[in-house]
Design an enzyme around this catalytic site. Structure first.
Site, PDB file in Angstrom:
ATOM      1  N   LEU A 129      43.250  59.377  43.644  1.00 12.64           N
ATOM      2  CA  LEU A 129      42.218  59.607  42.639  1.00 12.64           C
ATOM      3  C   LEU A 129      40.870  59.040  43.089  1.00 12.64           C
ATOM      4  O   LEU A 129      39.863  59.734  43.092  1.00 12.64           O
ATOM      5  CB  LEU A 129      42.644  58.979  41.304  1.00 12.64           C
ATOM      6  CG  LEU A 129      41.627  59.018  40.155  1.00 12.64           C
ATOM      7  CD1 LEU A 129      41.336  60.456  39.743  1.00 12.64           C
ATOM      8  CD2 LEU A 129      42.143  58.212  38.959  1.00 12.64           C
ATOM      9  N   GLU A 131      37.609  57.451  45.136  1.00 14.09           N
ATOM     10  CA  GLU A 131      36.813  57.862  46.295  1.00 14.09           C
ATOM     11  C   GLU A 131      35.786  56.777  46.608  1.00 14.09           C
ATOM     12  O   GLU A 131      35.590  55.855  45.802  1.00 14.09           O
ATOM     13  CB  GLU A 131      36.118  59.198  46.015  1.00 14.09           C
ATOM     14  CG  GLU A 131      37.079  60.357  45.808  1.00 14.09           C
ATOM     15  CD  GLU A 131      36.363  61.695  45.643  1.00 14.09           C
ATOM     16  OE1 GLU A 131      35.115  61.723  45.762  1.00 14.09           O
ATOM     17  OE2 GLU A 131      37.069  62.698  45.390  1.00 14.09           O
ATOM     18  N   ALA A 134      33.512  56.848  43.771  1.00 16.97           N
ATOM     19  CA  ALA A 134      34.142  57.147  42.481  1.00 16.97           C
ATOM     20  C   ALA A 134      35.345  56.236  42.303  1.00 16.97           C
ATOM     21  O   ALA A 134      36.472  56.588  42.647  1.00 16.97           O
ATOM     22  CB  ALA A 134      34.561  58.617  42.403  1.00 16.97           C
ATOM     23  N   THR A 162      47.243  53.695  48.063  1.00 16.42           N
ATOM     24  CA  THR A 162      48.385  52.826  48.353  1.00 16.42           C
ATOM     25  C   THR A 162      49.490  53.606  49.047  1.00 16.42           C
ATOM     26  O   THR A 162      49.842  54.712  48.640  1.00 16.42           O
ATOM     27  CB  THR A 162      48.924  52.207  47.059  1.00 16.42           C
ATOM     28  OG1 THR A 162      47.848  51.530  46.391  1.00 16.42           O
ATOM     29  CG2 THR A 162      50.032  51.210  47.345  1.00 16.42           C
ATOM     30  N   GLN A 283      53.578  13.920  32.122  1.00 19.04           N
ATOM     31  CA  GLN A 283      53.251  14.820  31.026  1.00 19.04           C
ATOM     32  C   GLN A 283      52.193  15.856  31.420  1.00 19.04           C
ATOM     33  O   GLN A 283      52.253  17.014  30.994  1.00 19.04           O
ATOM     34  CB  GLN A 283      52.759  14.019  29.818  1.00 19.04           C
ATOM     35  CG  GLN A 283      52.653  14.840  28.541  1.00 19.04           C
ATOM     36  CD  GLN A 283      52.222  13.999  27.359  1.00 19.04           C
ATOM     37  OE1 GLN A 283      51.111  13.460  27.344  1.00 19.04           O
ATOM     38  NE2 GLN A 283      53.099  13.873  26.365  1.00 19.04           N
ATOM     39  N   GLY A 349      49.865  21.017  45.237  1.00 13.82           N
ATOM     40  CA  GLY A 349      48.847  20.237  45.927  1.00 13.82           C
ATOM     41  C   GLY A 349      48.513  20.832  47.286  1.00 13.82           C
ATOM     42  O   GLY A 349      48.393  22.048  47.432  1.00 13.82           O
ATOM     43  N   GLY A 350      48.376  19.978  48.275  1.00 13.58           N
ATOM     44  CA  GLY A 350      48.056  20.441  49.625  1.00 13.58           C
ATOM     45  C   GLY A 350      49.087  21.406  50.168  1.00 13.58           C
ATOM     46  O   GLY A 350      48.757  22.356  50.893  1.00 13.58           O
ATOM     47  N   GLU A 373      44.431  50.321  39.526  1.00 16.96           N
ATOM     48  CA  GLU A 373      44.774  51.135  38.342  1.00 16.96           C
ATOM     49  C   GLU A 373      43.870  50.804  37.157  1.00 16.96           C
ATOM     50  O   GLU A 373      44.302  50.774  36.007  1.00 16.96           O
ATOM     51  CB  GLU A 373      46.262  51.027  37.991  1.00 16.96           C
ATOM     52  CG  GLU A 373      47.120  51.720  39.043  1.00 16.96           C
ATOM     53  CD  GLU A 373      48.448  52.191  38.536  1.00 16.96           C
ATOM     54  OE1 GLU A 373      48.544  52.598  37.362  1.00 16.96           O
ATOM     55  OE2 GLU A 373      49.402  52.172  39.322  1.00 16.96           O
ATOM     56  N   THR A 375      40.176  48.297  36.727  1.00 15.26           N
ATOM     57  CA  THR A 375      39.874  46.873  36.651  1.00 15.26           C
ATOM     58  C   THR A 375      40.093  46.366  35.235  1.00 15.26           C
ATOM     59  O   THR A 375      40.079  47.132  34.271  1.00 15.26           O
ATOM     60  CB  THR A 375      38.416  46.599  37.055  1.00 15.26           C
ATOM     61  OG1 THR A 375      37.550  47.179  36.070  1.00 15.26           O
ATOM     62  CG2 THR A 375      38.097  47.178  38.430  1.00 15.26           C
TER      63      THR A 375
END
Length: 389
Positions: A129, A131, A134, A162, A283, A349-350, A373, A375
């Protein structure tokens, strides 16, 4: 509500399907996910495993050699595959995206000719669909289809397609009457082997790297006239109706990515120790996990409700709010997936920031669900228009 009508409860068949797909995903898909991301190669072995298990295109009706799974079952398949590998989940998801236009508007001959090879696992089906100029404004497409006797001749370039180059078949939207705007757009089936079809170089992407995204280039592609999907000028209407059903599959993909990240984060915080105890005992960490799980479950319930409405619509029932709820599910689930995967990286974390652990991949993969599909900004426009009708 009675025991015979368990409200908001999956059927035994749906629960068994989830177990089947999860087992296959854990065994055949998850071990390849990091390599697929690293190499950027289409996961052919995963495709073959899905085909062998009849999980590559479960939505195809039995009349065309498919298993005839309903929309909720399709969501569960995509969700469970995405939990292991987001790129691999685009095999069943895009097979549905490419074929729904035929299911909605195609002739019986087109259905028999193209759905059966997909059901047998002999071909994949993509959707063309967008382009270069587009994207969100899809009706501004420039690809042309000109009638020439018993044929149509197509010229143009479709972008962001895809599984392009891997799929054998493509639903292509093209302008047949430039004077009519959106009502001058028609839909066609184009085959990879048609003379004049070629593909651009694979895009170098942030995530879902194992699913190729390429341009589909149409250079005087001459196809038989009977490959038009529906009546001339109805292609854009078919495209929008298709997205009402397939936005829900993107919501499913987002659910799976988020579930994979949450599962990994929970396992990690139980094992990782700081200040003499597992960080899951703190917590602050517990609140993060609670929020992640809460968002995920809300997204799942919305997505499953949308899938139920999609199924009823495919069976011919008029569902007034299908457009709204499919946009809502896609938008909410993808936003939740981005938040959940980002929090999963934070909890590690890291370690969350390096490729030795899967959550950084999941965070990268989650981003696209907010974009393709439609945004999430466009989804909000769609929802608002439905509310203000």
């Amino acid at each position: 509500m009675t025991a015979d009508f368990p409200l908001y409860e999956l059927s035994e068949e749906h629960r068994m399907l989830r177990e089947t797909v999860r087992s296959l995903a854990d065994d055949k898909i998850a071990p390849r996910a990091a390599e697929t991301d690293e190499t950027g190669e289409f996961p052919q072995a995963v495709h073959d495993a899905l085909v062998q298990a009849d999980l590559h295109a479960v939505h195809v009706p039995e009349a065309y050699e498919g298993v005839g799974a309903d929309a909720l079952a399709t969501v569960i398949v995509i969700e469970e595959v995405a939990r292991a590998c987001a790129a691999s989940s685009l095999i069943p998801a895009v097979n549905k995206l490419g074929t729904v236009p035929i299911l909605l508007s195609g002739s019986e001959d087109l259905k028999k000719r193209y759905l059966s090879p997909v059901a047998r696992g002999e071909a994949m089906f993509s959707y063309a669909l967008s382009e270069p100029e587009a994207g969100s404004d899809a009706a501004a497409m420039k690809t042309r289809a000109v009638r020439d006797g018993d044929h149509w001749v197509l010229n143009g370039t479709k972008r962001w397609i895809t599984n392009a180059g891997v799929s054998e078949y493509y639903t292509v939207m093209a302008v047949t009457d430039p004077e009519k705007g959106a009502r001058g757009i028609s839909a066609f089936v184009v085959e990879k082997s048609d003379p004049g079809v070629s593909f651009g170089a694979p895009e170098k992407k942030l995530g879902i790297k194992g699913s190729p995204t390429r341009e589909v280039i149409l250079d005087d592609v001459r196809i038989p006239a009977d490959r038009i999907i529906g009546e001339e000028g109805t292609g854009f209407k078919t495209a929008l109706a298709t997205l009402d059903h397939t936005r829900i599959t993107i919501a499913a993909q987002a659910l799976g990515i988020a579930q994979g990240a949450l599962d990994y984060a929970i396992g990690y915080v139980k094992e990782r120790k700081q200040f003499g105890k597992p960080i899951g005992d703190f917590q602050g960490v517990q609140f993060m996990l609670a929020d992640m799980a809460m968002k995920l479950e809300a997204a799942r319930q919305l997505t499953y409700a949308a899938a139920a409405k999609s199924e009823r619509a495919m069976e011919g029932e008029k569902i007034a709010d299908l457009t709204f709820i499919s946009s809502a599910a896609k938008c909410f689930a993808s936003d939740a997936a981005m938040e959940i995967t980002t929090d999963a990286v934070q909890l590690l974390g890291g370690y969350g920031y390096v490729k030795d652990y899967p959550v950084e991949r999941m965070m990268r993969d989650a981003k696209i669900t907010q974009i393709y599909e439609g945004t999430n900004q466009i989804q909000r426009v769609v929802m608002a228009r439905q509310l203000l009708k």
